[in-house]
Scaffold this motif. Structure first.
Motif, mmCIF file in Angstrom:
data_model
loop_
_atom_site.group_PDB
_atom_site.id
_atom_site.type_symbol
_atom_site.label_atom_id
_atom_site.label_comp_id
_atom_site.label_asym_id
_atom_site.label_seq_id
_atom_site.Cartn_x
_atom_site.Cartn_y
_atom_site.Cartn_z
ATOM 1 N N PHE A 132 -29.536 27.712 28.543
ATOM 2 C CA PHE A 132 -29.981 29.087 28.319
ATOM 3 C C PHE A 132 -30.359 29.356 26.862
ATOM 4 C CE2 PHE A 132 -27.315 29.802 32.188
ATOM 5 C CZ PHE A 132 -28.318 30.280 33.000
ATOM 6 N N GLY A 133 -30.226 28.368 26.001
ATOM 7 C CA GLY A 133 -30.616 28.526 24.601
ATOM 8 C C GLY A 133 -29.652 29.376 23.793
ATOM 9 N N ILE A 134 -28.357 29.356 24.166
ATOM 10 C CA ILE A 134 -27.374 30.199 23.478
ATOM 11 C C ILE A 134 -26.185 29.377 22.966
ATOM 12 C CG2 ILE A 134 -27.967 32.330 24.697
ATOM 13 C CD1 ILE A 134 -25.588 31.755 26.588
ATOM 14 N N LEU A 135 -26.376 28.081 22.789
ATOM 15 C CA LEU A 135 -25.252 27.217 22.420
ATOM 16 C C LEU A 135 -24.541 27.651 21.139
ATOM 17 C CD1 LEU A 135 -23.481 24.770 22.989
ATOM 18 C CD2 LEU A 135 -25.174 23.350 21.794
ATOM 19 N N PRO A 136 -25.243 27.961 20.026
ATOM 20 C CA PRO A 136 -24.509 28.345 18.804
ATOM 21 C C PRO A 136 -23.638 29.581 18.999
ATOM 22 C CG PRO A 136 -26.820 27.892 18.313
ATOM 23 C CD PRO A 136 -26.704 27.920 19.797
ATOM 24 N N MET A 137 -24.131 30.565 19.760
ATOM 25 C CA MET A 137 -23.342 31.776 19.990
ATOM 26 C C MET A 137 -22.099 31.491 20.814
ATOM 27 S SD MET A 137 -26.832 32.537 19.961
ATOM 28 C CE MET A 137 -27.711 33.659 21.034
ATOM 29 N N VAL A 138 -22.244 30.644 21.815
ATOM 30 C CA VAL A 138 -21.087 30.288 22.645
ATOM 31 C C VAL A 138 -20.091 29.474 21.828
ATOM 32 C CG1 VAL A 138 -20.321 29.076 24.729
ATOM 33 C CG2 VAL A 138 -22.459 30.393 24.762
ATOM 34 N N GLN A 139 -20.586 28.609 20.949
ATOM 35 C CA GLN A 139 -19.692 27.865 20.058
ATOM 36 C C GLN A 139 -18.886 28.830 19.175
ATOM 37 O OE1 GLN A 139 -22.708 25.387 18.214
ATOM 38 N NE2 GLN A 139 -21.958 23.554 19.278
ATOM 39 N N ILE A 140 -19.545 29.885 18.674
ATOM 40 C CA ILE A 140 -18.852 30.882 17.852
ATOM 41 C C ILE A 140 -17.762 31.571 18.664
ATOM 42 C CG2 ILE A 140 -19.124 33.109 16.663
ATOM 43 C CD1 ILE A 140 -21.950 32.127 15.820
ATOM 44 N N GLU A 141 -18.084 31.939 19.915
ATOM 45 C CA GLU A 141 -17.086 32.586 20.788
ATOM 46 C C GLU A 141 -15.870 31.683 20.988
ATOM 47 O OE1 GLU A 141 -18.773 35.624 24.119
ATOM 48 O OE2 GLU A 141 -19.320 33.534 24.387
ATOM 49 N N ARG A 142 -16.140 30.429 21.302
ATOM 50 C CA ARG A 142 -15.034 29.497 21.596
ATOM 51 C C ARG A 142 -14.162 29.259 20.358
ATOM 52 N NH1 ARG A 142 -15.393 26.291 26.278
ATOM 53 N NH2 ARG A 142 -14.361 24.560 25.197
ATOM 54 N N LEU A 143 -14.795 29.075 19.218
ATOM 55 C CA LEU A 143 -14.039 28.832 17.984
ATOM 56 C C LEU A 143 -13.266 30.076 17.553
ATOM 57 C CD1 LEU A 143 -16.759 26.769 16.091
ATOM 58 C CD2 LEU A 143 -14.520 25.899 16.826
ATOM 59 N N SER A 144 -13.850 31.250 17.768
ATOM 60 C CA SER A 144 -13.156 32.502 17.419
ATOM 61 C C SER A 144 -11.903 32.671 18.267
ATOM 62 C CB SER A 144 -14.085 33.702 17.607
ATOM 63 O OG SER A 144 -15.221 33.598 16.774
ATOM 64 N N ALA A 145 -12.020 32.354 19.565
ATOM 65 C CA ALA A 145 -10.855 32.429 20.456
ATOM 66 C C ALA A 145 -9.780 31.421 20.017
ATOM 67 C CB ALA A 145 -11.281 32.148 21.894
ATOM 68 N N ILE A 193 -25.098 35.537 11.234
ATOM 69 C CA ILE A 193 -24.514 34.570 10.285
ATOM 70 C C ILE A 193 -24.461 35.176 8.879
ATOM 71 C CG2 ILE A 193 -25.012 32.400 9.069
ATOM 72 C CD1 ILE A 193 -25.860 31.221 11.775
ATOM 73 N N VAL A 194 -25.566 35.784 8.469
ATOM 74 C CA VAL A 194 -25.606 36.404 7.132
ATOM 75 C C VAL A 194 -24.608 37.545 7.044
ATOM 76 C CG1 VAL A 194 -27.029 37.756 5.547
ATOM 77 C CG2 VAL A 194 -27.987 35.720 6.652
ATOM 78 N N TRP A 195 -24.650 38.444 8.040
ATOM 79 C CA TRP A 195 -23.777 39.614 8.005
ATOM 80 C C TRP A 195 -22.294 39.205 8.042
ATOM 81 C CZ3 TRP A 195 -21.080 42.137 12.326
ATOM 82 C CH2 TRP A 195 -20.509 43.367 11.953
ATOM 83 N N HIS A 230 -23.147 25.487 6.021
ATOM 84 C CA HIS A 230 -21.690 25.647 5.896
ATOM 85 C C HIS A 230 -21.022 25.607 7.276
ATOM 86 C CE1 HIS A 230 -17.836 27.415 4.596
ATOM 87 N NE2 HIS A 230 -17.958 28.228 5.649
ATOM 88 N N TYR A 231 -21.531 26.396 8.209
ATOM 89 C CA TYR A 231 -20.895 26.486 9.526
ATOM 90 C C TYR A 231 -21.123 25.240 10.372
ATOM 91 C CZ TYR A 231 -19.860 31.362 8.517
ATOM 92 O OH TYR A 231 -19.367 32.514 7.954
ATOM 93 N N GLN A 232 -22.256 24.580 10.151
ATOM 94 C CA GLN A 232 -22.483 23.339 10.894
ATOM 95 C C GLN A 232 -21.582 22.220 10.384
ATOM 96 O OE1 GLN A 232 -26.253 21.124 10.490
ATOM 97 N NE2 GLN A 232 -26.336 21.090 12.726
ATOM 98 N N LYS A 233 -21.483 22.106 9.072
ATOM 99 C CA LYS A 233 -20.710 21.021 8.472
ATOM 100 C C LYS A 233 -19.210 21.157 8.755
ATOM 101 C CE LYS A 233 -19.994 18.702 4.009
ATOM 102 N NZ LYS A 233 -20.335 18.711 2.560
ATOM 103 N N LEU A 234 -18.679 22.393 8.620
ATOM 104 C CA LEU A 234 -17.235 22.589 8.775
ATOM 105 C C LEU A 234 -16.798 22.763 10.224
ATOM 106 C CD1 LEU A 234 -16.150 24.911 5.822
ATOM 107 C CD2 LEU A 234 -15.872 22.446 6.050
ATOM 108 N N TYR A 235 -17.670 23.386 11.068
ATOM 109 C CA TYR A 235 -17.209 23.755 12.408
ATOM 110 C C TYR A 235 -18.106 23.244 13.536
ATOM 111 C CZ TYR A 235 -14.643 26.928 9.374
ATOM 112 O OH TYR A 235 -13.855 27.441 8.373
ATOM 113 N N GLY A 236 -19.190 22.576 13.186
ATOM 114 C CA GLY A 236 -20.050 22.000 14.220
ATOM 115 C C GLY A 236 -20.946 22.987 14.931
ATOM 116 N N ILE A 237 -21.148 24.172 14.345
ATOM 117 C CA ILE A 237 -22.010 25.174 14.984
ATOM 118 C C ILE A 237 -23.470 24.792 14.756
ATOM 119 C CG2 ILE A 237 -22.705 27.605 15.001
ATOM 120 C CD1 ILE A 237 -19.837 28.262 14.075
#
Length: 597
Positions: A215-228, A131-133, A111-118
């Motif tokens: 650093f292996g944290i791309l999905p988390m940084v993507q979440i931060e950027r999209l949330s902002a 993601i689950v929580w 869901h998150y990859q398809k709609l938001y590219g995470i």
């Protein structure tokens, strides 16, 4: 402040789940939030903490919108609790267990990859738990929105990337739920500052995606950027972190919402000096047990310094602190100052156990105290009998003759077994990897070995202090009260609670202009050294310049009179009151009003 008159849900992974500083933010803010918003305010967190039952009082038979939304989720098979959190203010909390099977996780990842590219990262357990929580939190907010009725507005306030993922779908599907996103530090910024020199100088030039992938944290940084990007109001805790957000998250925060404390909980009702003396005596006991088997120094002319926090050697300024202490040690020896500094490093590192010799010395000290106590009783009883039974001899009798041979022998043997030819240990615990420990290696490089000639003694305690600690027997807050100075010259510190906690307890502190707290203090019209806060300049200064500046300040502090330190202690406590949540809450109110608008 005007009331919002809409439900306010504040969401974080650290609600009822103590991990780091955000737990302190939320818990200390509760009384002010309840006073302002009452039962319109609810916290949303994870049902994961061990022993949480002791902190909750379940809400039964309620029929408000939140209760109905909770029941709906429970009927869907989710484990959800609606309760009062038994802290000051007794706020309502909803806790959801992030416990779904692999099939649901795969569905949410898609869901998150398809709609938001995470990007997906199947091996990242923390990311996938979030993601689950977050998806379950979204489901709760959606159900609550339905129970409130069409068109009824509410505010959902999310802290950090770990909680903020629902913002994306709320923005898309439920515009009546207005969102606030607060980041307390950028995830990428923490990694960059820990691994690269000149982080702030290079900040505009970093390729965020390249570095996050590295650093292996791309999905988390993507979440931060999209949330902002998609939140109705984006805030952060300091001007320092706002610069970080601009370059690493691609958006400047609209508001600064500084962190505070429930100062009333810390203030000792103008008994600052009394509390300091009480817990300084506990530190004296530790010092006697740790140092006096090897040699003595004057406890009445001993100052206790400390630093504490996560084990981040450069980010927390442990490197600068140790190098400044080495300079201080040499200068105190050169000037022949009749003062001793005992410096505690309190952090968390993997250990095998407390060093048996440190524990033994502490235990033998207790035996000495017991032995002396018994001798005192014996002398007191027999001296009294001698005084009232004497006809005309008013001279003080030989008290040594009043002690039984058994206690004389036990006294001599106990003292003899306590004494040591070795210098005091610089670490209280056996570290699992002492060869590669940065703090220990820096002490070795600077020859901070607790020599009898050293004016600066160092105690490295690689475990956080609490009341069950056998070496101190007091909690961290009272340990702080017993000290004279807290040293936190951080290189990377988005806010920094430790120096604020110091002044709230009347303890002088060092912070830096690269910490959010230090930056905020620098902008105040009053404060500074006279109020117990020294802001060390690190921005635009070389490390050696900052070390020199810190060493100079520490030397000046050592030379302060006791009278001035008492004055400073009271001023520090007074100054801390401007960091009470009641003073800072209007900034949060601006964020909520902006989100509603």
């Amino acid at each position: 402040m005007p009331k919002l008159n809409v439900p306010l849900i504040e969401c974080s992974w650290e609600v009822c789940n103590q991990i780091g500083g955000i737990y302190t933010v939320l818990r200390s803010k509760v009384p002010a939030m309840i006073e302002q918003y009452g039962d319109d305010y609810t916290l949303l967190g994870p049902l994961v903490a061990k022993g949480i039952d002791a902190e909750l009082e379940d809400i039964h038979d309620a029929d408000d919108a939140i209760a109905r939304a909770v029941k709906l989720l429970q009927k869907e098979g989710l484990e959800v609790r609606y309760a009062r959190w038994l802290v000051t203010g007794r706020p309502k909390v909803v806790l959801i267990k992030p416990d779904l099977g692999a099939e649901k996780l795969a569905q949410y990842q898609e869901h998150y990859q398809k709609l938001y590219g995470i990007e997906k990262d199947p091996k990242n357990d923390l990311l996938n738990e979030m993601i689950v929580w977050s998806r379950l939190n979204y489901r709760f907010l959606e159900a609550l929105n339905k129970e409130l009725g069409n068109g009824a507005k509410m505010i959902a306030h999310f802290h950090e990337w770990m909680a903020s993922l629902p913002i994306l779908d709320l923005n898309k599907n439920h515009p009546d739920i207005r969102t606030v996103f607060t980041t307390h530090a950028t995830l990428l910024g923490r990694y960059l500052a820990s691994n690269y020199a000149s982080f702030y100088k290079r900040l505009p030039s970093y390729d965020w995606e390249k570095e996050a992938r590295h650093f292996g944290i791309l999905p988390m940084v993507q979440i931060e950027r999209l949330s902002a990007k998609y939140s109705n109001c984006f805030s952060t805790v300091s001007e320092i972190t706002a610069k970080e957000c601009k370059y690493l998250l691609g958006k400047e925060p609209e508001l600064i919402t500084p962190n505070g404390l429930n100062i009333k909980r810390y203030v000792a009702m103008h008994e600052v000096q009394v509390k300091h003396q009480e817990f300084k005596d506990v530190l004296h006991d530790f010092t006697i047990g740790h140092f006096f088997p090897s040699y003595h120094f004057d406890l009445d002319r001993t100052l206790y310094f400390f630093t504490s926090g996560r084990y981040e050697f450069s980010n927390k300024g442990y490197d600068v602190t140790l190098r400044a202490l080495a300079l201080l040690n040499e200068r105190m020896k050169q000037e022949k100052l009749d003062v001793t500094v005992v410096m505690f490093f309190v952090t968390n590192k993997e250990t095998w156990s407390i060093n048996p010799k440190v524990l033994q010395s502490n235990g033998v000290l207790r035996e000495i105290q017991k032995c002396v106590g018994e001798i005192q009783k014996q002398i007191g009883k027999r001296l009294y009998e001698s005084a009232v039974g004497s006809d005309d001899d008013h001279r003080l009798p030989d008290t040594s003759a009043m002690v039984d041979d058994y206690w004389k022998l036990r006294y001599r043997r106990t003292i003899q077994s306590w004494k040591s030819d070795e210098w005091p240990y610089i670490t209280t615990h056996n570290l699992k990897d002492d060869q590669n420990d940065d703090i220990l290696n820096e002490m070795r490089a600077k020859k901070l070995f607790n020599s009898p000639k050293d004016k600066v003694k160092v105690v490295y305690h690689p475990e956080f202090i609490n009341s069950t600690n056998p070496l101190f027997g007091i909690d961290y807050g009272n340990f702080v009260r017993g000290c004279h100075l807290g040293i936190f010259p951080s290189y990377y510190e988005p806010w920094g609670y430790t120096p604020l906690e110091c002044i709230a307890r009347g303890v002088a502190t060092v912070t830096s202009d690269l910490s959010g707290f230090g930056n905020y203090v620098s902008a105040q019209d009053t404060g500074g050294v006279d109020h117990g806060v020294h802001v060390l300049r690190r921005e635009g200064r070389t490390e050696s310049q900052s070390i020199e500046d810190l060493a100079n300040y520490l030397l000046d502090f050592v030379k302060l009179s006791r009278r001035y330190r008492i004055i400073q202690r009271n001023r520090a406590e007074d100054f801390s009151e401007r960091f009470d949540w009641k003073q800072l809450l209007p900034e949060y109110e601006k964020a909520y009003q902006k989100a509603l608008a």
